[in-house]
Enzyme design. Sequence first.
Site, PDB file in Angstrom:
ATOM      1  N   ASP A  35      52.599  19.205 -15.640  1.00  0.00           N
ATOM      2  CA  ASP A  35      52.653  20.427 -14.840  1.00  0.00           C
ATOM      3  C   ASP A  35      53.658  21.430 -15.413  1.00  0.00           C
ATOM      4  O   ASP A  35      54.522  21.955 -14.705  1.00  0.00           O
ATOM      5  CB  ASP A  35      53.027  20.100 -13.387  1.00  0.00           C
ATOM      6  CG  ASP A  35      52.259  18.921 -12.827  1.00  0.00           C
ATOM      7  OD1 ASP A  35      51.062  18.800 -13.151  1.00  0.00           O
ATOM      8  OD2 ASP A  35      52.842  18.120 -12.074  1.00  0.00           O
ATOM      9  N   GLU A  86      43.656  23.306  -7.788  1.00  0.00           N
ATOM     10  CA  GLU A  86      45.108  23.261  -7.671  1.00  0.00           C
ATOM     11  C   GLU A  86      45.738  23.883  -8.914  1.00  0.00           C
ATOM     12  O   GLU A  86      45.046  24.348  -9.829  1.00  0.00           O
ATOM     13  CB  GLU A  86      45.589  21.813  -7.510  1.00  0.00           C
ATOM     14  CG  GLU A  86      45.326  20.948  -8.736  1.00  0.00           C
ATOM     15  CD  GLU A  86      45.806  19.511  -8.583  1.00  0.00           C
ATOM     16  OE1 GLU A  86      46.066  19.076  -7.440  1.00  0.00           O
ATOM     17  OE2 GLU A  86      45.911  18.811  -9.612  1.00  0.00           O
TER      18      GLU A  86
END
Length: 326
Positions: free
Chosen positions: A22, A202
């Site tokens: 991420d 997401e």
Amino acid sequence: MLNVNEQVQQSFINPIIPQRADPWVYLHTDGFYYFTGSVPEYDRIELRRARTIQELGAAEPVVAWTKYAEGPMSANIWAPEIHFVQGKWYIYFAAARTTETVEGLFDHRMFVLENESANPLEGKWSEKGQIIANWESFALDATSFEHNGTHYLVWAQKDLSIEGNSNLYIAAMVNPWTISGQQVMIAQPEYDWEKIGFYVNEGAAVLKRNGKIFIAYSASATNHHYCMGLLTASADSDLLDPVSWSKAPEPVFTTNEENGQYGPGHNSFTVSPDGKHDILIYHARNYKEITGDPLYDPNRHTRAQVFGWTADGMPSFGVPVRDGKE
């Protein structure tokens, strides 16, 4: 901005940072690149900075914040992002609570930290609390951007009335930790490639170019099926109107077995120091088979590659490059 047919001179030796998922990279006006991302232990938020993206890998990480032993910020600290807004630094992140049930461990909410120091690796990070959405449910991957004088928050959240795990929402902000008015859903998993393993939209990342607002996002389970999709809106449109956003029917960045790159996604965008090259920052594994839950496999590594643009002003990300020099 590069045309897809131009030869790209800037290159990287990937991975940039091992075992950091991420990834978020931001080039500040002080000439430093700032980095944060999920650590494999999911127990803290680290920051590092360097003069080049490549040097981030060797930069000394500084712990900005550590999870609590119990309570709402005590487990699974995910996907921090660092932003500079009106002279202060902010970190958005998701956290769950320590619990005996699996459901509780994955019942995330969004939180914000603030730092007034010129260098965010110094000074004190204060907690601004939870970002309160219009309803309470699983929520994560908050990102923010400014457009035409308004700050916006984009994030992933579960709507209990909609099948699936998370949809993408947008709302205006009154300050960096508070949304204003009603949140609006701008995307939900609808294509087969967004619903493999989990129904997921997401990891939003915003890019403003060519009179358009682009939101890259990630879809499906976090194994080799993980991939990136793209939303597009006109810069002149009402960004709080779902009709303003169109979704690409096919993924824009996917696993490439020939190059040994699996599950690329949860990206951020930055630029070269001279601002001439747009750069995609993302994580991917270099193997396909995973033992156990993919979320606890630590080898999602941070990677970088320059990308170009099509003649009609759309980003062209190409394919994930091999490990080693691009």
